[in-house]
Design an enzyme around this catalytic site. Structure first.
Site, PDB file in Angstrom:
ATOM      1  N   ARG A  36    -123.309  16.657  79.531  1.00 37.83           N
ATOM      2  CA  ARG A  36    -122.647  18.036  79.955  1.00 37.83           C
ATOM      3  C   ARG A  36    -123.476  19.199  79.240  1.00 37.83           C
ATOM      4  O   ARG A  36    -123.622  18.797  77.782  1.00 37.83           O
ATOM      5  CB  ARG A  36    -121.220  18.022  79.840  1.00 37.83           C
ATOM      6  CG  ARG A  36    -120.449  17.195  80.662  1.00 37.83           C
ATOM      7  CD  ARG A  36    -118.851  17.470  80.627  1.00 37.83           C
ATOM      8  NE  ARG A  36    -118.115  16.426  80.923  1.00 37.83           N
ATOM      9  CZ  ARG A  36    -117.039  15.792  80.646  1.00 37.83           C
ATOM     10  NH1 ARG A  36    -116.942  15.996  79.230  1.00 37.83           N
ATOM     11  NH2 ARG A  36    -116.469  14.729  81.129  1.00 37.83           N
TER      12      ARG A  36
ATOM     13  N   HIS B 275    -109.056  16.202  75.925  1.00 42.09           N
ATOM     14  CA  HIS B 275    -108.961  15.317  74.570  1.00 42.09           C
ATOM     15  C   HIS B 275    -107.795  15.495  73.747  1.00 42.09           C
ATOM     16  O   HIS B 275    -107.721  15.302  72.493  1.00 42.09           O
ATOM     17  CB  HIS B 275    -110.207  15.432  73.888  1.00 42.09           C
ATOM     18  CG  HIS B 275    -111.627  15.117  74.436  1.00 42.09           C
ATOM     19  ND1 HIS B 275    -112.763  15.745  74.071  1.00 42.09           N
ATOM     20  CD2 HIS B 275    -111.737  14.090  75.112  1.00 42.09           C
ATOM     21  CE1 HIS B 275    -113.694  15.194  74.538  1.00 42.09           C
ATOM     22  NE2 HIS B 275    -113.420  14.398  75.350  1.00 42.09           N
TER      23      HIS B 275
ATOM     24  N   GLU C 221    -106.509   6.899  71.075  1.00 39.11           N
ATOM     25  CA  GLU C 221    -105.707   7.687  72.177  1.00 39.11           C
ATOM     26  C   GLU C 221    -104.819   6.459  72.837  1.00 39.11           C
ATOM     27  O   GLU C 221    -103.617   6.692  73.194  1.00 39.11           O
ATOM     28  CB  GLU C 221    -106.930   7.964  73.453  1.00 39.11           C
ATOM     29  CG  GLU C 221    -107.401   9.170  72.644  1.00 39.11           C
ATOM     30  CD  GLU C 221    -108.553   9.612  73.604  1.00 39.11           C
ATOM     31  OE1 GLU C 221    -109.756   8.694  73.334  1.00 39.11           O
ATOM     32  OE2 GLU C 221    -108.602  10.399  74.266  1.00 39.11           O
TER      33      GLU C 221
ATOM     34  N   ARG D 253    -102.655   7.696  81.023  1.00 40.44           N
ATOM     35  CA  ARG D 253    -103.528   8.689  80.669  1.00 40.44           C
ATOM     36  C   ARG D 253    -103.553   9.455  82.209  1.00 40.44           C
ATOM     37  O   ARG D 253    -104.070   9.080  82.991  1.00 40.44           O
ATOM     38  CB  ARG D 253    -104.699   8.211  80.082  1.00 40.44           C
ATOM     39  CG  ARG D 253    -105.684   9.790  79.958  1.00 40.44           C
ATOM     40  CD  ARG D 253    -107.056   9.129  79.696  1.00 40.44           C
ATOM     41  NE  ARG D 253    -107.788  10.456  79.368  1.00 40.44           N
ATOM     42  CZ  ARG D 253    -108.871  10.674  79.722  1.00 40.44           C
ATOM     43  NH1 ARG D 253    -109.663   9.661  80.396  1.00 40.44           N
ATOM     44  NH2 ARG D 253    -109.477  11.711  79.628  1.00 40.44           N
TER      45      ARG D 253
ATOM     46  N   GLY E  23    -118.242  12.597  75.600  1.00 45.77           N
ATOM     47  CA  GLY E  23    -117.446  14.017  75.950  1.00 45.77           C
ATOM     48  C   GLY E  23    -117.430  14.338  74.602  1.00 45.77           C
ATOM     49  O   GLY E  23    -117.192  13.596  73.483  1.00 45.77           O
TER      50      GLY E  23
ATOM     51  N   ASN F 299    -105.769   3.620  81.344  1.00 45.13           N
ATOM     52  CA  ASN F 299    -106.543   4.716  81.531  1.00 45.13           C
ATOM     53  C   ASN F 299    -107.519   4.247  82.971  1.00 45.13           C
ATOM     54  O   ASN F 299    -108.166   3.552  82.910  1.00 45.13           O
ATOM     55  CB  ASN F 299    -107.449   4.969  80.494  1.00 45.13           C
ATOM     56  CG  ASN F 299    -108.383   6.233  80.799  1.00 45.13           C
ATOM     57  OD1 ASN F 299    -108.367   6.850  81.848  1.00 45.13           O
ATOM     58  ND2 ASN F 299    -109.207   6.445  79.786  1.00 45.13           N
TER      59      ASN F 299
END
Ligand code: ADP
Length: 392
Positions: free
Chosen positions: A235, A177, A378, A88, A206, A7
């Site tokens: 956020r 996601h 992930e 990713r 997130g 990533n």
């Protein structure tokens, strides 16, 4: 087979090497502050974490050190033992519905999608090119954050905006996601069987909620960008866009600066003024700090609202799953969220909920919808896609 799951961000590069099909994590690490004077990296191996300083002028420097370290730590003897690298990629637009082997045309398409993810896709591409430079003969796979959500129906991904914006410029909901929600879908399929209706709550720094039917995403809370949906660490989540010109006129900030405020200074951080980290905010909540109490209640309200909405879309969910940093670790947040749904007969077994390191069911026996905590993975998903594609 030994697969690297990668990533790459604008100034960081995370990796995990996984042995497949055994699904055994062999080594992992993070390179940080690439391009800055105080760059460093950490390696996790055999339960130990080693932090090392190194001059990392570019991602290629990081990749070179990464490969040397794999040999130093005796994970491999030579580079050709690396069977594949999975990368990713944040944005696959509506071009990719699943992971693909990387070739020149994939690189070109990812580059063309840059306007949709101006910060992320270029960083992901730098990561890929660095690996290609050092491992030119190794097969690489692109795993897109958006791909899982490509099964959303049109009513779900369109915005009520001029239709030409969608047709000409691709303005629509994409969702993110996806790799995490797909992992949850796969796990729940194993646990409950096929054709189930799942609400996956990936709430970390997130955060996004996803409605999954028959293993497919049918709705998700993030939108054209990751700023939409529930309240996150920094956020704002869903807001009234009409406030933007007013804020700009009052603060005299430029549009980019206001966007930065919405992405980096809002959410839990904006509300509390204390921290974006749920652990700090929970401390404030326990110490009766008014802003922390309001922030946690608003956060729980928003997640509960999405769960209710998706329960309706799914015409009755079979399970609600909590995952990612907050979802996996905060029994307080899980409890606040599920309490708001108790009128529907959804209930937690508070003893199970308060245990550390849960991987399984936390609802009471008489709960109308089962509730689970499933730690997301992930990296494993990226490695598995890579393994499957290079063995095709
Ligand atoms: P990212 O979105 O960056 O991948 P994570 O899923 O790792 O983030 O989530 C990180 C967040 O998880 C932290 O910022 C913190 O808010 C939350 N978190 C981690 N551990 C705990 C804990 N024990 N209790 C409450 N919140 C936690």
């Amino acid at each position: 087979m030994k697969i690297l799951s990668v990533n790459a961000g604008s100034s960081s590069l995370k990796f995990t090497m996984i042995e497949l099909p055994e699904e055994k994590v062999m080594i992992s690490g993070t390179f940080e502050k690439i391009g800055l004077d105080d760059s460093f990296y950490t390696i996790k191996y055999n339960g130990n974490k080693d932090k090392k300083e190194a001059k990392l002028e570019s991602h290629t420097d990081a990749v070179k050190i990464l490969l040397e370290e794999l040999i130093n730590y005796k994970v491999i003897k030579s580079y050709d033992e690396i069977d594949g690298v999975g990368h990713r990629i944040v944005h696959g637009g509506d071009k990719y519905t699943e992971s693909v082997i990387i070739d020149e045309s994939v690189l070109k398409t990812v580059e063309e999608l840059t306007p949709l993810a101006p910060l992320h896709n270029p960083a992901n591409l730098v990561g890929i090119r660095s690996f290609m430079e050092v491992l030119p003969d190794t097969k690489m796979v692109a795993v897109f954050d958006t791909a899982f959500h490509q099964t959303m129906p049109k009513e779900e991904y369109l915005y009520a905006l001029p239709y030409d914006w969608y047709k000409n410029y691709g303005v629509r909901r994409y969702g993110f996601h996806g790799t995490s929600h797909r992992y949850i879908a796969t796990k729940m399929n194993e646990l409950l069987g096929e054709d189930r209706k799942i609400i996956s709550c990936h709430i970390g720094n997130g955060a996004s909620i996803c409605a999954i039917k028959d293993g497919k995403s049918i709705a998700t809370s993030m939108g054209f960008t990751p700023i939409a949906g529930v309240i996150m660490g920094t956020r704002c989540g869903d807001i009234d866009v009409g406030l933007l010109p007013y804020v700009m006129s009052q603060t005299k900030e430029k549009f980019d600066e206001v966007m930065n405020d919405l992405n980096k200074k809002s959410g839990v951080l904006g509300l509390t003024g204390v921290s974006s980290d749920m652990r700090d905010v929970e401390e404030g909540y326990n110490n009766k700090d008014e802003r922390c109490i309001t922030a946690l209640n608003m956060y729980a309200n928003k997640v509960a609202e999405y769960i209710s909405m998706y329960n309706t879309k799914l015409e009755g969910a079979d399970a609600i799953v909590f995952t990612a940093g907050v979802g996996e670790n905060s029994d307080l947040m899980r409890s606040l969220i599920i309490k708001r749904l108790s009128f529907m007969g959804i209930k937690l077994d508070e003893e199970k909920n308060s245990q550390r390191g849960i991987d399984g069911e936390i609802s009471s026996d008489d709960s109308t919808i089962k509730v689970y905590v499933i730690p997301t993975d992930e990296e494993l998903m990226i490695a598995k896609d890579t393994y499957n594609l290079i063995n095709e």
